[in-house]
Design an enzyme around this catalytic site. Structure first.
Site, PDB file in Angstrom:
ATOM      1  N   HIS A  82      64.067 -11.275  53.707  1.00 19.97           N
ATOM      2  CA  HIS A  82      63.463  -9.958  53.913  1.00 19.97           C
ATOM      3  C   HIS A  82      61.953  -9.980  53.719  1.00 19.97           C
ATOM      4  CE1 HIS A  82      63.852  -9.175  49.443  1.00 19.97           C
ATOM      5  NE2 HIS A  82      62.741  -8.499  49.667  1.00 19.97           N
ATOM      6  N   ASP A 127      70.019 -13.700  52.415  1.00 15.56           N
ATOM      7  CA  ASP A 127      68.616 -13.323  52.213  1.00 15.56           C
ATOM      8  C   ASP A 127      67.827 -14.533  51.730  1.00 15.56           C
ATOM      9  OD1 ASP A 127      66.302 -11.882  51.964  1.00 15.56           O
ATOM     10  OD2 ASP A 127      66.932 -10.746  50.190  1.00 15.56           O
ATOM     11  N   SER A 223      59.953 -10.283  45.139  1.00 13.96           N
ATOM     12  CA  SER A 223      60.918 -10.789  46.115  1.00 13.96           C
ATOM     13  C   SER A 223      60.652 -12.232  46.512  1.00 13.96           C
ATOM     14  CB  SER A 223      60.878  -9.932  47.384  1.00 13.96           C
ATOM     15  OG  SER A 223      61.629  -8.777  47.237  1.00 13.96           O
TER      16      SER A 223
END
Length: 273
Positions: A82, A127, A223
């Site tokens: 992402h 992911d 992230s």
């Protein structure tokens, strides 16, 4: 009640009421507005996390975002799908403790980014992505992190002490840019405990989760960053998502479980243990 997750731990988020079941799409502010760091963590010393990578992600001529990553080989950085989905290029910062002062940096185009073919923005599966960079020379501040061995593919790591690092938000209300790399000590929990918050359709065997007591957690901006076993210094996860209600409220933080992707990493990079 199940709490929907934040997909975009990459950047700043607006506040969400605890009960609101809203999927937070990735928002791309200009880089100067990227927020804070890990919530309620500690400041890292120089060279403490030599595998930590910072990623400045160019989305368009006017917008960019920030993520973390890890150096797994002289040519390879591991991060979240992402983070790299839909970007034009990425500047990779290596050997940085002060976020904007890396020992080495490389800018590569989207052609050097490999996103897992199974990446699904709806259920957050797979992911994970790889970034190929020019070969980097190792130093006291730049080192690879070890990945789990193939023989560890079925380890759950529940109860293990782990450490997460990054330049993400310092609090749910933070609006300041992190100057120094932060880290937080956490404990892996069973997936069944994590699924009690997010549901079994979201938390599957390809996730690994941690408890976040006293507001200690990863947050927006972290992230793609590494989750590493404290004892062996082996990376077992990368930051993926958390509760839309906020990072400091005690809900589990979820990561991509690397033991589920060892074959994928090996087939694309040749790296295995």
């Amino acid at each position: 009640m199940k709490f929907l997750i934040i997909l975009a731990l990459a950047v700043a988020a607006t506040a969400f009421p605890e009960s609101e079941l809203v999927h937070l799409s990735r928002v791309m502010p200009v880089q100067d507005n990227i927020e804070g760091r890990i919530t309620n963590g500690k400041q890292a010393s120089v060279g403490q996390f030599p595998y930590q990578v910072g990623l400045s992600l160019k989305v368009s001529a006017l917008s960019s975002a920030w993520c973390g990553g890890s150096l797994i080989g002289s040519n390879w950085v591991l991060t979240a799908a992402h983070c790299t989905d839909g970007i034009q290029s990425v500047t990779v910062y290596l050997g940085a403790t002060v976020r904007t002062s890396p020992e080495v940096s490389h800018t590569v185009s989207k052609s050097d980014i490999l996103i897992h073919s199974g990446w699904n923005t709806n259920n957050l599966k797979n992911d994970i992505s790889l970034i190929k960079i020019p070969a980097v020379a190792f130093s006291s501040r730049i080192q690879v992190v070890k990945l789990p061995s193939i023989s560890s593919s079925y380890s759950t790591y529940a109860g293990s002490a782990v450490v997460a690092s990054g330049w993400g938000r310092t609090s749910d209300s933070s609006n300041s840019v992190a100057t120094n790399l932060q880290y937080v000590d956490l404990t892996v929990i069973a997936n069944s405990v994590c699924a009690a918050t997010y549901g079994t359709s979201i938390v599957t065997s390809s996730n690994i989760c941690v408890a976040t007591p006293s507001g200690k957690s990863t947050c927006n901006g972290d992230s793609g960053g590494p989750l590493v076993l404290e004892a062996s210094k082996v990376q077992v996860g990368l930051t993926s998502f958390g509760a839309a209600a906020g990072c400091e409220l005690g809900y589990p933080a979820a990561f991509t479980r690397l033991t589920s992707y060892l074959d994928w990493i090996k087939s694309n990079t040749g790296i295995s243990y």
